[in-house]
Design an enzyme around this catalytic site. Structure first.
Site, PDB file in Angstrom:
ATOM      1  N   LYS A  35       0.833  -1.207   0.000  1.00  0.00           N
ATOM      2  CA  LYS A  35       0.000   0.000   0.000  1.00  0.00           C
ATOM      3  C   LYS A  35       0.869   1.259   0.000  1.00  0.00           C
ATOM      4  O   LYS A  35       0.589   2.230  -0.727  1.00  0.00           O
ATOM      5  CB  LYS A  35      -0.920  -0.011   1.222  1.00  0.00           C
ATOM      6  CG  LYS A  35      -1.984   1.074   1.210  1.00  0.00           C
ATOM      7  CD  LYS A  35      -2.846   1.029   2.459  1.00  0.00           C
ATOM      8  CE  LYS A  35      -3.699  -0.211   2.509  1.00  0.00           C
ATOM      9  NZ  LYS A  35      -4.648  -0.164   3.668  1.00  0.00           N
ATOM     10  N   PHE A 156     -16.672  11.317  11.041  1.00  0.00           N
ATOM     11  CA  PHE A 156     -18.034  11.296  10.514  1.00  0.00           C
ATOM     12  C   PHE A 156     -17.961  11.552   9.015  1.00  0.00           C
ATOM     13  O   PHE A 156     -18.489  12.536   8.496  1.00  0.00           O
ATOM     14  CB  PHE A 156     -18.906  12.344  11.209  1.00  0.00           C
ATOM     15  CG  PHE A 156     -19.065  12.107  12.682  1.00  0.00           C
ATOM     16  CD1 PHE A 156     -19.985  11.192  13.159  1.00  0.00           C
ATOM     17  CD2 PHE A 156     -18.273  12.781  13.595  1.00  0.00           C
ATOM     18  CE1 PHE A 156     -20.133  10.960  14.525  1.00  0.00           C
ATOM     19  CE2 PHE A 156     -18.405  12.564  14.965  1.00  0.00           C
ATOM     20  CZ  PHE A 156     -19.339  11.647  15.425  1.00  0.00           C
ATOM     21  N   LEU A 157     -17.271  10.651   8.315  1.00  0.00           N
ATOM     22  CA  LEU A 157     -17.021  10.816   6.882  1.00  0.00           C
ATOM     23  C   LEU A 157     -17.905   9.870   6.087  1.00  0.00           C
ATOM     24  O   LEU A 157     -17.860   8.658   6.294  1.00  0.00           O
ATOM     25  CB  LEU A 157     -15.544  10.533   6.558  1.00  0.00           C
ATOM     26  CG  LEU A 157     -14.503  11.305   7.364  1.00  0.00           C
ATOM     27  CD1 LEU A 157     -13.106  10.835   6.973  1.00  0.00           C
ATOM     28  CD2 LEU A 157     -14.654  12.805   7.143  1.00  0.00           C
ATOM     29  N   LYS A 158     -18.683  10.415   5.188  1.00  0.00           N
ATOM     30  CA  LYS A 158     -19.491   9.584   4.296  1.00  0.00           C
ATOM     31  C   LYS A 158     -18.647   9.179   3.097  1.00  0.00           C
ATOM     32  O   LYS A 158     -18.056  10.044   2.432  1.00  0.00           O
ATOM     33  CB  LYS A 158     -20.734  10.334   3.823  1.00  0.00           C
ATOM     34  CG  LYS A 158     -21.684  10.753   4.925  1.00  0.00           C
ATOM     35  CD  LYS A 158     -22.948  11.354   4.371  1.00  0.00           C
ATOM     36  CE  LYS A 158     -22.712  12.648   3.619  1.00  0.00           C
ATOM     37  NZ  LYS A 158     -22.270  13.775   4.488  1.00  0.00           N
ATOM     38  N   GLU A 159     -18.582   7.897   2.823  1.00  0.00           N
ATOM     39  CA  GLU A 159     -17.859   7.467   1.624  1.00  0.00           C
ATOM     40  C   GLU A 159     -18.521   8.094   0.403  1.00  0.00           C
ATOM     41  O   GLU A 159     -19.733   8.107   0.266  1.00  0.00           O
ATOM     42  CB  GLU A 159     -17.863   5.940   1.513  1.00  0.00           C
ATOM     43  CG  GLU A 159     -17.011   5.280   2.577  1.00  0.00           C
ATOM     44  CD  GLU A 159     -16.780   3.808   2.300  1.00  0.00           C
ATOM     45  OE1 GLU A 159     -16.518   3.463   1.135  1.00  0.00           O
ATOM     46  OE2 GLU A 159     -16.863   3.003   3.247  1.00  0.00           O
ATOM     47  N   LEU A 261     -33.918   8.431   4.453  1.00  0.00           N
ATOM     48  CA  LEU A 261     -35.298   7.936   4.394  1.00  0.00           C
ATOM     49  C   LEU A 261     -35.602   7.244   3.067  1.00  0.00           C
ATOM     50  O   LEU A 261     -36.765   7.001   2.772  1.00  0.00           O
ATOM     51  CB  LEU A 261     -36.292   9.094   4.594  1.00  0.00           C
ATOM     52  CG  LEU A 261     -36.417   9.685   5.988  1.00  0.00           C
ATOM     53  CD1 LEU A 261     -37.557  10.702   6.030  1.00  0.00           C
ATOM     54  CD2 LEU A 261     -36.661   8.608   7.043  1.00  0.00           C
ATOM     55  N   CYS A 271     -19.108   0.558   7.732  1.00  0.00           N
ATOM     56  CA  CYS A 271     -19.454   1.195   9.006  1.00  0.00           C
ATOM     57  C   CYS A 271     -20.743   0.678   9.625  1.00  0.00           C
ATOM     58  O   CYS A 271     -20.723   0.127  10.722  1.00  0.00           O
ATOM     59  CB  CYS A 271     -19.552   2.709   8.811  1.00  0.00           C
ATOM     60  SG  CYS A 271     -17.970   3.482   8.416  1.00  0.00           S
ATOM     61  N   LYS A 332     -22.637   1.928  -2.333  1.00  0.00           N
ATOM     62  CA  LYS A 332     -23.251   3.234  -2.566  1.00  0.00           C
ATOM     63  C   LYS A 332     -22.474   3.915  -3.691  1.00  0.00           C
ATOM     64  O   LYS A 332     -21.359   3.489  -4.033  1.00  0.00           O
ATOM     65  CB  LYS A 332     -23.233   4.086  -1.290  1.00  0.00           C
ATOM     66  CG  LYS A 332     -21.838   4.445  -0.810  1.00  0.00           C
ATOM     67  CD  LYS A 332     -21.861   5.312   0.447  1.00  0.00           C
ATOM     68  CE  LYS A 332     -22.353   6.704   0.152  1.00  0.00           C
ATOM     69  NZ  LYS A 332     -22.222   7.606   1.323  1.00  0.00           N
TER      70      LYS A 332
END
Length: 458
Positions: A35, A156-159, A261, A271, A332
């Site tokens: 990596k 609090f990271l959204k992919e 929603l 997560c 997602k």
């Protein structure tokens, strides 16, 4: 400020790159030599919009370093971020072996007081374990006069939107110890995050345990909203109700809001599944059962089968001789993450029932190859029935139906004339409710969605 980030996975890489972008000199450590070689050669091992450019820019400026040298990493950073994986153990609890190993390495090599920040998602009480591991190594070296100040700073990271979330956070949670050490750590963290805090106060200070709990509580709440809406969508199917109208009706209430929603094929990723399990396990260890969370997980597991049930109801249990196009594989959009992706369940089930499957995802094709190789290892010969298409339209060629699993933007407004021409018959199973049933019927497409009345063309 000199910062060390231990771990170059999703959280560590985004954190390190963004902190360098803010002007800090960041040393990113990972024990995975492959990596590190990828990162030092200009590659990026994950897909995240904007991340590659930030890494390239900050490597060129000298503010971002990637290395496997543990001693050098500890010597570099006045603040040491632990951002390693916490995968689920066999019992569902978070496996802390990598967190504790990172803490021990800090204790083995530190020569001055430092701040150690738990960025990984960890159970309540992990800060104490990290401090104890560091303390044990210091005592073993005869350096008991040194101290590590522990901070919990959950991510609090959204992919798919992680860079934006880091640079424009809605809140920054910082948990510190009591006393003078905690006050000093709080001031350093305030200074570190000052560039992100100028518009208005975003930092929420609390104790370490509360900060650790906050992360799990947030993800558990979001997972609950998803499973709740999916249960309502399944009932809507039986009642002939359109769940999209319901979503708009309840989401317009400011006490509820519109986020999380959307009915669909269930949540996945790294997560929500593991954090729901870990929080439930923590509760069980303390003599309390979280009954709602147990249902959230159960509903989500069942929801990954809902689209398949619609296919079987329309075409039968035996799908031999049928070919399906699958649009979207990542759990997602805007990520290549295949962990716990609903597509893995759907593709496997289609293949088991004798179908051929032609899959396409804008960015997750390579990760999908690895994931499906694992998923199909116990089904000899089935991988030969799985075709990786070069594009969305190629996946449709000769298919009996298209199955939409991930809501990529490029799928939201296709040329339906071309779609109909490519398919054997105009049949769409939409796991993300991308289209209006009435519009699809008008276009001559048979459309099956989640919690929306099916419309057959007239």
């Amino acid at each position: 400020m000199n910062i060390t980030v231990i771990g170059t996975g999703y959280v560590g890489l985004v954190t390190g790159a963004c902190l360098a972008e803010l002007g800090n000199k960041v040393f990113c450590l990972d024990v995975d030599r492959n990596k590190i070689e990828i990162l030092n050669s200009g590659g990026v091992p994950i897909y995240e919009p904007g991340l590659k450019e930030i890494i390239a820019r900050n490597r060129a400026s000298g503010r971002l370093i990637f290395s496997t040298d543990v001693a050098a990493s500890v010597a570099h950073g006045e603040v040491q971020f632990i951002a390693v994986g916490t995968p689920p153990d066999e019992d569902g609890s978070a496996d802390l072996q990598y967190v504790v190993a990172a803490a021990r390495n800090i204790g083995r090599h530190m020569e001055r007081n430092c701040i150690v920040v738990d960025k990984s998602t960890v159970p309540v009480g992990t800060g104490e374990k990290v401090k104890a591991a560091i303390r044990a190594e210091l005592e073993a070296r005869g350096r008991g006069e040194l101290d590590a100040m522990i901070v919990s700073n959950p991510e609090f990271l959204k992919e798919g939107a992680a860079v934006e979330d880091f640079m424009r956070p809605d809140r920054i949670v910082i948990g510190v110890e009591e006393g003078a050490a905690g006050a000093e750590a709080r001031e350093v963290m305030r200074e570190l995050y000052a560039p992100l805090n100028r518009n208005h106060e975003r930092i929420l200070y609390m104790d370490v345990k509360s900060a650790e709990f906050t992360k799990y509580a947030a993800n558990a709440m979001l997972a609950t909203r998803i499973s709740f809406m999916n249960e309502l969508a399944n009932l809507a199917d039986r009642l002939g109700v359109d769940i999209e109208h319901v979503r708009k009706g309840i989401g317009s209430d400011p006490r509820i809001g519109f986020s999380f929603l959307y009915a669909g094929t269930g949540y996945g990723g790294s997560c929500f599944p593991k954090d729901v399990q870990a929080l439930a396990r923590t509760a069980s260890e303390h003599g309390q059962e979280l009954e709602i969370l147990g249902s959230v997980e159960s509903v989500n597991d069942k929801q990954k089968q809902v689209l398949l049930k619609k296919i079987v109801a329309r075409l039968g249990e035996d799908l031999s001789g049928k070919t399906f196009a699958v649009w979207g594989l990542a759990f997602k959009p805007n990520t290549d993450d295949m962990r716990a992706a609903p597509s893995r369940v759907i593709v496997r089930e289609l293949l088991q029932r004798g179908a051929k499957v032609q899959v396409y995802d804008p960015v997750a094709m390579e990760e999908a190859r690895h994931a499906f190789a694992l998923d199909l290892a116990d089904l000899p010969g089935k991988e030969a029935d799985l075709h990786y298409a070069g594009g969305a339209m190629e996946a449709l060629e000769g298919a009996d139906a298209v199955v939409i699993v991930t809501e990529w933007k490029s799928f939201k407004s296709p040329d339906f004339a071309a779609v109909k021409a490519a398919l054997k018959e105009p049949l769409v199973f939409d796991g993300r409710n991308l289209f209006e049933p009435v519009t699809m019927a008008r276009l001559g497409v048979e459309y099956h969605a989640i919690g929306r009345p099916s419309k057959r063309p007239k």
